[in-house]
Write a protein that holds these residues in place. Structure first.
Motif, short mmCIF file in Angstrom:
data_model
loop_
_atom_site.label_atom_id
_atom_site.label_comp_id
_atom_site.label_asym_id
_atom_site.label_seq_id
_atom_site.Cartn_x
_atom_site.Cartn_y
_atom_site.Cartn_z
N VAL A 33 0.83 -1.20 0.00
CA VAL A 33 0.00 0.00 0.00
C VAL A 33 0.87 1.25 0.00
O VAL A 33 0.54 2.26 -0.65
CB VAL A 33 -0.97 0.00 1.20
CG1 VAL A 33 -1.75 1.31 1.29
CG2 VAL A 33 -1.94 -1.18 1.10
N ASN A 34 1.99 1.21 0.70
CA ASN A 34 2.92 2.34 0.68
C ASN A 34 3.46 2.62 -0.71
O ASN A 34 3.90 3.74 -1.01
CB ASN A 34 4.09 2.08 1.63
CG ASN A 34 3.68 2.13 3.09
OD1 ASN A 34 2.63 2.67 3.42
ND2 ASN A 34 4.51 1.57 3.96
N ARG A 35 3.44 1.61 -1.57
CA ARG A 35 3.88 1.76 -2.96
C ARG A 35 2.69 1.93 -3.89
O ARG A 35 2.77 1.64 -5.09
CB ARG A 35 4.76 0.59 -3.37
CG ARG A 35 6.18 0.74 -2.81
CD ARG A 35 6.80 -0.59 -2.41
NE ARG A 35 8.09 -0.38 -1.73
CZ ARG A 35 8.21 0.07 -0.48
NH1 ARG A 35 7.13 0.36 0.23
NH2 ARG A 35 9.40 0.24 0.07
N HIS A 36 1.57 2.37 -3.32
CA HIS A 36 0.35 2.72 -4.07
C HIS A 36 -0.29 1.52 -4.74
O HIS A 36 -0.97 1.66 -5.78
CB HIS A 36 0.65 3.82 -5.10
CG HIS A 36 1.40 4.99 -4.53
ND1 HIS A 36 0.86 5.84 -3.59
CD2 HIS A 36 2.68 5.42 -4.72
CE1 HIS A 36 1.76 6.75 -3.25
NE2 HIS A 36 2.87 6.52 -3.91
N ILE A 37 -0.09 0.32 -4.17
CA ILE A 37 -0.76 -0.88 -4.65
C ILE A 37 -1.98 -1.11 -3.76
O ILE A 37 -1.84 -1.45 -2.58
CB ILE A 37 0.19 -2.11 -4.58
CG1 ILE A 37 1.51 -1.81 -5.29
CG2 ILE A 37 -0.48 -3.35 -5.12
CD1 ILE A 37 1.39 -1.52 -6.75
N LYS A 38 -3.18 -0.94 -4.32
CA LYS A 38 -4.37 -0.96 -3.47
C LYS A 38 -5.47 -1.90 -3.96
O LYS A 38 -6.40 -2.18 -3.21
CB LYS A 38 -4.93 0.47 -3.34
CG LYS A 38 -3.96 1.43 -2.66
CD LYS A 38 -4.56 2.81 -2.50
CE LYS A 38 -3.58 3.76 -1.80
NZ LYS A 38 -4.14 5.11 -1.64
N THR A 39 -5.40 -2.36 -5.20
CA THR A 39 -6.43 -3.25 -5.72
C THR A 39 -5.88 -4.64 -5.91
O THR A 39 -4.66 -4.86 -5.93
CB THR A 39 -6.97 -2.74 -7.06
OG1 THR A 39 -5.94 -2.86 -8.06
CG2 THR A 39 -7.42 -1.29 -6.96
N GLU A 40 -6.78 -5.60 -6.08
CA GLU A 40 -6.36 -6.99 -6.27
C GLU A 40 -5.51 -7.16 -7.52
O GLU A 40 -4.46 -7.81 -7.50
CB GLU A 40 -7.58 -7.92 -6.34
CG GLU A 40 -7.21 -9.38 -6.54
CD GLU A 40 -8.40 -10.31 -6.45
OE1 GLU A 40 -8.21 -11.53 -6.64
OE2 GLU A 40 -9.53 -9.82 -6.19
N SER A 41 -5.94 -6.56 -8.63
CA SER A 41 -5.18 -6.70 -9.88
C SER A 41 -3.80 -6.06 -9.77
O SER A 41 -2.80 -6.61 -10.25
CB SER A 41 -5.96 -6.08 -11.05
OG SER A 41 -6.18 -4.69 -10.84
N GLU A 42 -3.74 -4.89 -9.11
CA GLU A 42 -2.44 -4.22 -8.94
C GLU A 42 -1.51 -5.08 -8.09
O GLU A 42 -0.32 -5.23 -8.40
CB GLU A 42 -2.64 -2.86 -8.27
CG GLU A 42 -3.26 -1.81 -9.16
CD GLU A 42 -3.60 -0.53 -8.42
OE1 GLU A 42 -3.80 0.51 -9.07
OE2 GLU A 42 -3.68 -0.56 -7.17
N ALA A 43 -2.05 -5.67 -7.03
CA ALA A 43 -1.22 -6.49 -6.14
C ALA A 43 -0.70 -7.72 -6.85
O ALA A 43 0.48 -8.07 -6.75
CB ALA A 43 -2.03 -6.88 -4.91
N ARG A 44 -1.59 -8.40 -7.57
CA ARG A 44 -1.17 -9.64 -8.25
C ARG A 44 -0.19 -9.34 -9.39
O ARG A 44 0.76 -10.08 -9.61
CB ARG A 44 -2.38 -10.41 -8.75
CG ARG A 44 -3.29 -10.86 -7.60
CD ARG A 44 -4.25 -11.96 -8.02
NE ARG A 44 -5.19 -12.28 -6.95
CZ ARG A 44 -4.90 -13.02 -5.88
NH1 ARG A 44 -3.68 -13.51 -5.73
NH2 ARG A 44 -5.82 -13.27 -4.96
N ASN A 45 -0.44 -8.25 -10.11
CA ASN A 45 0.48 -7.88 -11.19
C ASN A 45 1.84 -7.43 -10.66
O ASN A 45 2.86 -7.57 -11.33
CB ASN A 45 -0.13 -6.77 -12.05
CG ASN A 45 -1.25 -7.27 -12.93
OD1 ASN A 45 -1.33 -8.46 -13.25
ND2 ASN A 45 -2.14 -6.37 -13.33
N TYR A 46 1.84 -6.86 -9.45
CA TYR A 46 3.09 -6.40 -8.85
C TYR A 46 3.99 -7.58 -8.51
O TYR A 46 5.21 -7.52 -8.64
CB TYR A 46 2.79 -5.59 -7.59
CG TYR A 46 3.97 -4.85 -7.02
CD1 TYR A 46 4.29 -3.57 -7.46
CD2 TYR A 46 4.77 -5.42 -6.03
CE1 TYR A 46 5.37 -2.87 -6.93
CE2 TYR A 46 5.85 -4.74 -5.50
CZ TYR A 46 6.14 -3.47 -5.95
OH TYR A 46 7.22 -2.80 -5.42
N ILE A 47 3.37 -8.68 -8.10
CA ILE A 47 4.14 -9.85 -7.67
C ILE A 47 4.38 -10.81 -8.83
O ILE A 47 5.48 -11.35 -8.99
CB ILE A 47 3.40 -10.57 -6.52
CG1 ILE A 47 3.37 -9.65 -5.29
CG2 ILE A 47 4.09 -11.89 -6.17
CD1 ILE A 47 2.51 -10.16 -4.16
#
Length: 574
Positions: A33-47
């Motif tokens: 969240v500190n890196r502006h990842i707040k949605t499910e798609s953003e989180a999964r794409n980040y990893i």
């Protein structure tokens, strides 16, 4: 140096949502969240991401014009010259474009200027002295060229087309055939974070697609661009551009390619750099591989580094890697002498630190080392620094800045004193007459003073969250590893813990302290291994101390040794 510790306060509902979606620890969710990842798609794409997550670069301004002109040159066997910069970004951009065009069968060569003999960037002399003499039809710059109006004019008058690919700040666009620079004000595609090698890679993506559309690949297997990502990662991390969006994806995939050891030159460089085989991370690029590549352009000629990255001869790769390692040691010695000179001068003239900036010059300084030395001084004194090497009445300098102070903009205010300058908000190069340095230094300091605030000169230590030793687990460190790669603009997570007791301590190497730590009031009272790098070990006592710290800022990593891994705290601040 004054430092402000600031614990980031992420939105608790967002943290809980990410924690629930990923089934992860609170600390990992807070970091995301500190890196502006707040949605499910953003989180999964980040990893979990792949090259498919890269946005199509086809709408970067002028890239279609550049692609069509290069295609014509390839098909008609016109002579193409790649003109690159002599740093790691320019070297990798040169190598990547050279390899691709050679694969297409193009008549292509490259040219990188000698840092001290020729200076930075494309110049009119390169047109008259090299391009015309070698009957070049098309020049493609990489990681340079955005401010070279005179050279572009000379090329045009000589019947040579110029395509500029670059990522440096650009004000007035040269009249080139195409200017592919995402920092153009009329380019709003959102690729301005790319390094020079990233822009070159975007060009290759578009060029491959265009060649596919004209059935070029019928007689030749279409190249797998994933194999080029090792060079993209190398140049991107080395140039310290923000490791976000495409830069993060390309760096992660590029590290995987590096660790497969497919490129003989990079494999040899990894070996001489002392990196664990198949385990290179972004820090290894920044602090081991990039300095050795840069050493070629600083001490001798960057052509050596391009040869290393493009050779397929294993024996030759090993020879060049050893040569670059030797150059890097020479560079380190020269850097040490420059820093010693400057620190001794400051000791005798402490009033120079009363200004907001630090500008110094000397006729004995090696101009190829100035940028690194300036970076070290910024770390120590936390203010914009410009170092200038003077010779025959001319000064050539490199500058580095701090967050919040745009060194390029401040140089623009003082441009009347300069013969030329260019760069980024955080780094720049310049040329100036020696007799103008003093007045320039005063005006530059005034320019910085007019746009800064006292808070700009207090380094902020941004902490992701407070973490008790009880909450440090194997699961947490595995989760943090899944967030790699870290770098500029995407920092490695930093945590804070209070009431720390040093149970035991010893010095390792010359400047590192290994410790066993406990946290007072911890339920389990479990000890954790810790290390603090690059400190003044003379003032540290070792043994069983029961020394304590009110609070520490630290990173969490696996310490891998002899096939085993243990939890390790890496202390950054106390």
């Amino acid at each position: 140096m004054e430092k402000n510790w600031q614990i980031i306060q992420p939105d608790s509902s967002s943290v809980e949502r990410i924690r629930r979606i990923l089934n992860c620890t609170y600390a990992t969710a807070a970091v995301l969240v500190n890196r502006h990842i707040k949605t499910e798609s953003e989180a999964r794409n980040y990893i979990n991401f792949s090259l498919n997550n890269i946005r199509p670069p086809f709408f970067i301004k002028d890239i279609d014009t550049a692609v069509k002109r290069i295609t014509r040159a390839v098909i008609k066997h016109e002579k193409i010259l790649i003109f690159g910069d002599y740093d790691a970004d320019g070297i990798t951009a040169t190598a990547i474009l050279l390899e691709f065009l050679q694969y297409t069968g193009a008549d292509v060569s490259f040219y990188i200027p000698h840092r001290t003999k020729e200076g930075y960037d494309l110049q009119a002399d390169h047109i008259f002295g090299h391009a015309l003499a070698n009957e070049i039809d098309l020049i493609i710059t990489v990681d340079c060229g955005s401010s070279r109006h005179e050279a572009v004019d000379a090329a045009q008058k000589s019947g040579i087309d110029v395509i500029i690919t670059d990522h440096h700040t650009i004000d007035n666009i040269p009249p080139a055939f195409a200017v592919v620079n995402p920092r153009r004000q009329d380019c709003t595609t959102g690729f301005d974070h790319l390094a020079g090698v990233g822009v070159a890679f975007a060009l290759i993506i578009c060029l491959r697609k265009h060649l596919r559309s004209i059935d070029f690949w019928k007689k030749l297997p279409e190249p797998n661009l994933k194999e080029y990502c090792d060079l993209v990662a190398l140049g991107t991390v080395a140039d310290m551009v923000p490791l976000i969006h495409e830069n993060r994806i390309l760096s992660k995939i590029g590290l995987d390619v590096i660790n497969k050891g497919l490129r003989p030159g990079l494999k040899a460089l990894v070996n001489v750099s002392g990196i664990n085989e198949n385990k290179a991370v972004t820090d290894d690029i920044a602090f081991r591989l990039a300095p050795r590549l840069n050493a070629a352009g600083r001490i001798d000629h960057a052509n050596t580094a391009v040869e290393l990255l493009t050779t397929r001869n294993i024996k030759r790769a090993h020879e060049i890697a050893l040569s670059l390692d030797h150059m890097n040691k020479t560079r380190q010695a020269a850097e040490k002498r420059i820093l010693e000179d400057i620190l001794e001068y400051i000791k005798k003239n402490p009033d120079v630190l009363n200004k907001k900036t630090l500008i110094l010059s000397h006729h004995n300084w090696h101009e190829g080392i100035l940028g690194i030395a300036a970076s070290k001084l910024v770390e120590r004194f936390y203010r914009p620094v410009i170092l200038i090497s003077t010779k025959n009445g001319i000064g050539k300098g490199s500058g580095r800045s701090i967050p919040g102070i745009n060194i390029y903009d401040s140089l623009s205010v003082c441009s009347s004193h300069l013969q030329r300058f260019g760069g980024h908000p955080m780094a720049a190069g310049l040329q100036i007459r020696e007799n103008r340095i003093k007045i320039f230094a005063n005006d530059f300091d005034a320019a910085v003073s007019s746009v800064c605030s006292p808070d700009d000169f207090a380094k902020t230590v941004n902490i992701d969250c407070e973490l008790r030793f009880d909450d440090i687990s194997h699961q947490l460190i595995d989760e943090l590893e899944s967030l790699h790669p870290f770098g500029e603009g995407n920092p490695e997570p930093l945590f804070m813990a209070k009431n720390i007791i040093v149970s035991s301590s010893r010095i390792v190497g010359k400047h590192h302290r290994s410790m066993v730590l406990r946290q007072a009031g911890n339920n389990s009272n479990k000890p954790i291994q810790a290390i603090r790098f690059n400190i003044d070990t003379d003032s540290i006592k070792t043994g069983s101390l029961e020394e304590s710290y009110e609070q520490i800022a630290f990173r969490l990593r696996w310490n891998r040794w002899n096939g085993k891994k243990t939890i390790q705290i890496v202390i950054q601040e106390i």
